[in-house]
Design a protein around this motif. Structure first.
Motif, PDB file in Angstrom:
ATOM      1  N   MET A   1      17.421   5.313   6.296  1.00  0.00           N
ATOM      2  CA  MET A   1      16.300   4.475   6.668  1.00  0.00           C
ATOM      3  C   MET A   1      15.853   3.686   5.438  1.00  0.00           C
ATOM      4  N   HIS A   2      16.279   2.431   5.348  1.00  0.00           N
ATOM      5  CA  HIS A   2      15.892   1.618   4.194  1.00  0.00           C
ATOM      6  C   HIS A   2      14.457   1.134   4.287  1.00  0.00           C
ATOM      7  N   GLU A   3      13.819   1.301   5.438  1.00  0.00           N
ATOM      8  CA  GLU A   3      12.418   0.911   5.577  1.00  0.00           C
ATOM      9  C   GLU A   3      11.524   1.683   4.611  1.00  0.00           C
ATOM     10  N   LEU A   4      11.856   2.952   4.346  1.00  0.00           N
ATOM     11  CA  LEU A   4      11.066   3.745   3.399  1.00  0.00           C
ATOM     12  C   LEU A   4      11.183   3.181   1.984  1.00  0.00           C
ATOM     13  N   SER A   5      12.352   2.706   1.603  1.00  0.00           N
ATOM     14  CA  SER A   5      12.491   2.099   0.276  1.00  0.00           C
ATOM     15  C   SER A   5      11.744   0.766   0.207  1.00  0.00           C
ATOM     16  N   ILE A   6      11.697   0.045   1.307  1.00  0.00           N
ATOM     17  CA  ILE A   6      10.925  -1.196   1.354  1.00  0.00           C
ATOM     18  C   ILE A   6       9.443  -0.890   1.165  1.00  0.00           C
ATOM     19  N   ILE A   7       8.968   0.138   1.853  1.00  0.00           N
ATOM     20  CA  ILE A   7       7.571   0.555   1.704  1.00  0.00           C
ATOM     21  C   ILE A   7       7.295   0.966   0.267  1.00  0.00           C
ATOM     22  N   SER A   8       8.229   1.658  -0.337  1.00  0.00           N
ATOM     23  CA  SER A   8       8.071   2.077  -1.731  1.00  0.00           C
ATOM     24  C   SER A   8       7.890   0.864  -2.651  1.00  0.00           C
ATOM     25  N   HIS A   9       8.655  -0.184  -2.425  1.00  0.00           N
ATOM     26  CA  HIS A   9       8.511  -1.399  -3.230  1.00  0.00           C
ATOM     27  C   HIS A   9       7.176  -2.092  -2.967  1.00  0.00           C
ATOM     28  N   ILE A  10       6.736  -2.078  -1.723  1.00  0.00           N
ATOM     29  CA  ILE A  10       5.430  -2.658  -1.388  1.00  0.00           C
ATOM     30  C   ILE A  10       4.320  -1.890  -2.100  1.00  0.00           C
ATOM     31  N   VAL A  11       4.426  -0.563  -2.130  1.00  0.00           N
ATOM     32  CA  VAL A  11       3.448   0.271  -2.839  1.00  0.00           C
ATOM     33  C   VAL A  11       3.443  -0.070  -4.330  1.00  0.00           C
ATOM     34  N   GLU A  12       4.626  -0.238  -4.917  1.00  0.00           N
ATOM     35  CA  GLU A  12       4.711  -0.599  -6.343  1.00  0.00           C
ATOM     36  C   GLU A  12       4.006  -1.922  -6.620  1.00  0.00           C
ATOM     37  N   ILE A  13       4.258  -2.906  -5.788  1.00  0.00           N
ATOM     38  CA  ILE A  13       3.635  -4.224  -5.968  1.00  0.00           C
ATOM     39  C   ILE A  13       2.125  -4.123  -5.805  1.00  0.00           C
ATOM     40  N   ALA A  14       1.671  -3.429  -4.768  1.00  0.00           N
ATOM     41  CA  ALA A  14       0.230  -3.285  -4.527  1.00  0.00           C
ATOM     42  C   ALA A  14      -0.441  -2.548  -5.681  1.00  0.00           C
ATOM     43  N   THR A  15       0.218  -1.524  -6.204  1.00  0.00           N
ATOM     44  CA  THR A  15      -0.332  -0.761  -7.330  1.00  0.00           C
ATOM     45  C   THR A  15      -0.467  -1.649  -8.562  1.00  0.00           C
ATOM     46  N   THR A  16       0.562  -2.414  -8.852  1.00  0.00           N
ATOM     47  CA  THR A  16       0.543  -3.324 -10.001  1.00  0.00           C
ATOM     48  C   THR A  16      -0.575  -4.354  -9.850  1.00  0.00           C
ATOM     49  N   GLU A  17      -0.695  -4.935  -8.673  1.00  0.00           N
ATOM     50  CA  GLU A  17      -1.732  -5.947  -8.447  1.00  0.00           C
ATOM     51  C   GLU A  17      -3.128  -5.338  -8.519  1.00  0.00           C
ATOM     52  N   ALA A  18      -3.296  -4.126  -8.006  1.00  0.00           N
ATOM     53  CA  ALA A  18      -4.601  -3.446  -8.086  1.00  0.00           C
ATOM     54  C   ALA A  18      -4.977  -3.192  -9.541  1.00  0.00           C
ATOM     55  N   GLN A  19      -4.013  -2.763 -10.331  1.00  0.00           N
ATOM     56  CA  GLN A  19      -4.269  -2.511 -11.750  1.00  0.00           C
ATOM     57  C   GLN A  19      -4.649  -3.796 -12.477  1.00  0.00           C
ATOM     58  N   LYS A  20      -4.018  -4.897 -12.122  1.00  0.00           N
ATOM     59  CA  LYS A  20      -4.316  -6.188 -12.758  1.00  0.00           C
ATOM     60  C   LYS A  20      -5.776  -6.597 -12.579  1.00  0.00           C
ATOM     61  N   VAL A  21      -6.351  -6.258 -11.430  1.00  0.00           N
ATOM     62  CA  VAL A  21      -7.730  -6.658 -11.161  1.00  0.00           C
ATOM     63  C   VAL A  21      -8.714  -5.507 -11.331  1.00  0.00           C
ATOM     64  N   GLY A  22      -8.232  -4.378 -11.849  1.00  0.00           N
ATOM     65  CA  GLY A  22      -9.109  -3.245 -12.129  1.00  0.00           C
ATOM     66  C   GLY A  22      -9.601  -2.502 -10.905  1.00  0.00           C
ATOM     67  N   MET A  23      -8.823  -2.515  -9.845  1.00  0.00           N
ATOM     68  CA  MET A  23      -9.204  -1.812  -8.615  1.00  0.00           C
ATOM     69  C   MET A  23      -8.301  -0.598  -8.420  1.00  0.00           C
ATOM     70  N   ASN A  24      -8.776   0.331  -7.585  1.00  0.00           N
ATOM     71  CA  ASN A  24      -7.990   1.548  -7.389  1.00  0.00           C
ATOM     72  C   ASN A  24      -7.596   1.795  -5.936  1.00  0.00           C
ATOM     73  N   ARG A  25      -8.004   0.897  -5.036  1.00  0.00           N
ATOM     74  CA  ARG A  25      -7.666   1.075  -3.623  1.00  0.00           C
ATOM     75  C   ARG A  25      -7.471  -0.286  -2.964  1.00  0.00           C
ATOM     76  N   VAL A  26      -6.601  -0.292  -1.977  1.00  0.00           N
ATOM     77  CA  VAL A  26      -6.405  -1.485  -1.162  1.00  0.00           C
ATOM     78  C   VAL A  26      -7.047  -1.223   0.198  1.00  0.00           C
ATOM     79  N   GLU A  27      -7.911  -2.122   0.593  1.00  0.00           N
ATOM     80  CA  GLU A  27      -8.580  -1.989   1.894  1.00  0.00           C
ATOM     81  C   GLU A  27      -7.685  -2.506   3.022  1.00  0.00           C
ATOM     82  N   ALA A  28      -6.967  -3.602   2.743  1.00  0.00           N
ATOM     83  CA  ALA A  28      -6.087  -4.185   3.758  1.00  0.00           C
ATOM     84  C   ALA A  28      -4.915  -4.886   3.085  1.00  0.00           C
TER      85      ALA A  28
END
Length: 115
Positions: A1-28
């Protein structure tokens, strides 16, 4: 199931972007995914909860916009809706087509929260 690896990459991107703006959670999170991107949408839905567990996306609302496939015939130039990759041109039957929409996998927006 490559969908799980896709989700993993999405999580990495969201984490990086959250860190850039000093946030710790994504609402949407808003995703744009093409019908021809090779993603099984039911598998993506099934894997989402596990894939985002204990991440910045854990409680985020996930909005997915599906993009219909579109192609242009390399023989006659007709632009047509494409249901699956390698559909022939409905005008001339040619398989010399270029996909112009439907292979997207894009994070359109992230909405952050500090709580």
């Amino acid at each position: 199931m490559h969908e799980l690896s896709i989700i993993s990459h999405i999580v990495e991107i969201a984490t990086t972007e959250a860190q850039k703006v000093g946030m710790n959670r994504v609402e949407a999170i808003e995703l744009e995914i093409g019908e021809l991107a090779g993603i099984e949408f039911s598998a993506l839905d099934f894997a989402w909860e596990v894939g985002v567990s204990q991440s910045v996306l854990e409680n985020a609302e996930c909005l997915i916009h599906r993009v219909a496939g579109k192609a242009k015939c390399g023989h006659c130039g007709k632009v047509f809706d494409m249901q699956v990759l390698f559909d022939p041109c409905p005008e001339c039957g040619s398989y010399e087509n270029t996909v112009i929409k439907g292979k997207e996998l894009v994070i359109k927006t992230l909405t952050f929260t500090t709580t």
